[in-house]
Scaffold this motif. Sequence first.
Motif, short mmCIF file in Angstrom:
data_model
loop_
_atom_site.label_atom_id
_atom_site.label_comp_id
_atom_site.label_asym_id
_atom_site.label_seq_id
_atom_site.Cartn_x
_atom_site.Cartn_y
_atom_site.Cartn_z
N PHE A 450 10.45 -41.26 -76.62
CA PHE A 450 11.41 -41.51 -75.54
C PHE A 450 11.07 -42.81 -74.81
CE2 PHE A 450 12.62 -40.80 -71.01
CZ PHE A 450 13.99 -40.80 -71.18
N LEU A 451 9.79 -43.02 -74.54
CA LEU A 451 9.38 -44.26 -73.88
C LEU A 451 9.54 -45.46 -74.80
CD1 LEU A 451 6.13 -42.96 -72.11
CD2 LEU A 451 8.30 -43.56 -71.01
N ARG A 452 9.20 -45.29 -76.08
CA ARG A 452 9.32 -46.40 -77.02
C ARG A 452 10.77 -46.82 -77.22
NH1 ARG A 452 7.89 -45.40 -83.18
NH2 ARG A 452 10.10 -44.82 -83.12
N GLU A 453 11.68 -45.85 -77.15
CA GLU A 453 13.11 -46.13 -77.34
C GLU A 453 13.82 -46.47 -76.03
OE1 GLU A 453 14.61 -46.41 -80.33
OE2 GLU A 453 12.52 -46.23 -81.01
N ARG A 454 13.04 -46.84 -75.03
CA ARG A 454 13.56 -47.33 -73.75
C ARG A 454 14.50 -46.31 -73.08
NH1 ARG A 454 15.18 -53.51 -75.70
NH2 ARG A 454 13.13 -54.01 -76.59
N HIS A 455 14.07 -45.07 -73.11
CA HIS A 455 14.76 -43.97 -72.41
C HIS A 455 16.13 -43.65 -73.03
CE1 HIS A 455 12.27 -44.64 -68.46
NE2 HIS A 455 11.54 -44.72 -69.55
N SER A 456 16.35 -44.02 -74.26
CA SER A 456 17.62 -43.72 -74.91
C SER A 456 17.59 -42.30 -75.48
CB SER A 456 17.90 -44.72 -76.03
OG SER A 456 19.01 -44.32 -76.79
N ILE A 457 18.44 -41.41 -74.91
CA ILE A 457 18.49 -40.04 -75.36
C ILE A 457 18.99 -39.98 -76.81
CG2 ILE A 457 19.55 -37.78 -74.98
CD1 ILE A 457 17.54 -38.53 -72.85
N THR A 458 20.01 -40.77 -77.12
CA THR A 458 20.61 -40.74 -78.45
C THR A 458 19.62 -41.16 -79.53
OG1 THR A 458 22.78 -41.23 -77.51
CG2 THR A 458 22.48 -41.62 -79.88
N THR A 470 18.37 -30.23 -76.96
CA THR A 470 16.95 -29.87 -77.14
C THR A 470 16.04 -30.90 -76.51
OG1 THR A 470 17.50 -28.75 -79.22
CG2 THR A 470 15.19 -29.33 -78.86
N LEU A 471 16.38 -32.19 -76.71
CA LEU A 471 15.57 -33.25 -76.14
C LEU A 471 15.60 -33.20 -74.61
CD1 LEU A 471 13.84 -35.79 -76.36
CD2 LEU A 471 15.94 -37.13 -76.57
N LEU A 472 16.78 -32.96 -74.03
CA LEU A 472 16.89 -32.90 -72.56
C LEU A 472 16.06 -31.76 -72.01
CD1 LEU A 472 20.72 -33.65 -72.19
CD2 LEU A 472 18.81 -35.14 -71.49
N THR A 482 4.14 -32.17 -65.53
CA THR A 482 3.35 -33.36 -65.17
C THR A 482 3.81 -34.05 -63.89
OG1 THR A 482 4.75 -34.84 -66.47
CG2 THR A 482 2.89 -33.78 -67.61
N GLY A 483 5.05 -33.79 -63.48
CA GLY A 483 5.57 -34.48 -62.30
C GLY A 483 5.91 -35.94 -62.56
N ILE A 484 6.08 -36.34 -63.83
CA ILE A 484 6.38 -37.74 -64.19
C ILE A 484 7.75 -38.14 -63.66
CG2 ILE A 484 6.92 -39.28 -66.13
CD1 ILE A 484 4.79 -37.85 -67.76
N ASP A 485 7.81 -39.34 -63.09
CA ASP A 485 9.08 -39.94 -62.66
C ASP A 485 9.42 -41.05 -63.66
OD1 ASP A 485 11.24 -41.12 -61.50
OD2 ASP A 485 10.20 -41.75 -59.66
#
Length: 511
Positions: A450-458, A470-472, A482-485
């Motif tokens: 998710f981070l490598r794909e620049r937050h792209s859900i698709t 499922t990803l969401l 984790t409390g990650i923002d």
Amino acid sequence: MNITAGIVIYSLSLDTTIRTNIEVDQDFEIDSYELWEKGLPQNRVLYIVEKERLLRDLTIWRRKFILCAGWLDEEELEGQELYWICMSGSIGVHEIMGYVQQVFNRYYQWYIRLGTQIRKKESLSELLDTLDEVYKLTGCIATQSMRIVGSSSRFEEFNSWVDGQGMVTLGMVNELVADEDFQEAAKYDDVFLYYNTYQDWYYCYNFKSDGQYQARLLASTENHEKAHGVRRLIQDFGECVSDVYEDYFGQGQYLQSGREMYEMICGLLQGVKVNAGDIRRVLSRYHWEISHHYQVILFQFQEGVSGGVGMAYYKAQIRKLFHDCYVVEEKDRFICIRNLSRSENSASVYEENLPYFLRETLCKAGISNVFDDFSRLHRYCVEAERVLLIGERTDSTKWYYSFPKYVLPYLMEQCTRELQAEQVCHPAITVLQDYDSKNETHLLESLRVFLRERHSITHTAELLEVHRTTLLVRLDRIRQLTGIDFDNYETCLHLMISFEILKLVTECYKM
């Protein structure tokens, strides 16, 4: 110079068929020759005698040299200690005298001719042609860098290890580098025999300057076999030509003119500060400037390849490969400083020529960034060293490693230089690792993609081969644990760096 029994045997064998009981490696000096009539034979004289007269009284010939008209058999001379050469009985003693006179004349005329050629400063190839013309010995002189600086006209005809461009082939050099006997032979002062991998014998003579090996004369008979007298002929030739070699190819002048450059570069590589004015002055002799664009390429050879004859050849090959460069040798490696402003920066060097050279020499290379301040040479040499270490560990199948492509692994290594990986990685990494391990989930991998794909859900869902929903759900679960923002730049940067550190630690663990 006195002729020897071996030279007589070899010379006669060029013109007619002979037999002898003198071993190939035995050699005795001869002062003169004469037809024996009567009396007691003297030492160091070659006597020409008929077979019947010889056998009539063998006792007087103990340890004397005989040239016999008629074939001798070992049985006829059993128990007798004499040195004999024999020719067919159909050749009379007076005809044999003519042969011997030709042998002596051939040797002394050759020696005088050689001296005349040397005084006239004729080329080494012309001198070697004389050796071939008179004694049918093909030869060459190869420098420490395996460059052929002289060869007889027929040399390449009988030797397949010369590449046609005045160099020993790379394949042969690689064999010689691994040949301890060949390397050790650089210390020899006398003629020695070398038996190569092609099963050929070569008579070798080393040329030295101030006691240091500089070049080697290699000569052989047409059938590449050992023969009487050749060792002495090569010794005489080598001693005569030594002075010529020093005049034509001595290293003294070159070393003196390049000494300042060498000492300056060695100092810079060790981190010594050198005045900019001195750097400009020394570089100007090579038409280099302090602000030219440079690059350091570190060549590291396999273990056991250090010093010796082959390394000088490899250095010469590197100079040919990069043209305008300066190469410093350090034990089993070379530091090549390439001036990009004065040489072609062709991609083919890296894509074709460099990999081929590295494969053939079992060597690997680390390449620094490009820089434009020669005084910073040390730091870019360190770059080349570091990228070579990282590259061999992470991409062992490659032959060379460029620092710009390995900056990230280098940074990750620095992150864990003083502290352990778990201390510098984001705490969410450990939380998700533990959760995945207990619940057989894939939250950590989902976060990484998710981070490598620049937050792209698709894109993330496609790569993970899961449904968007499922990803969401997974991302929501990650937030809860984790409390990650995900909108916080520093948090996301820390997480991405943590994943790279984790990758580095995993690769090191596998090794």
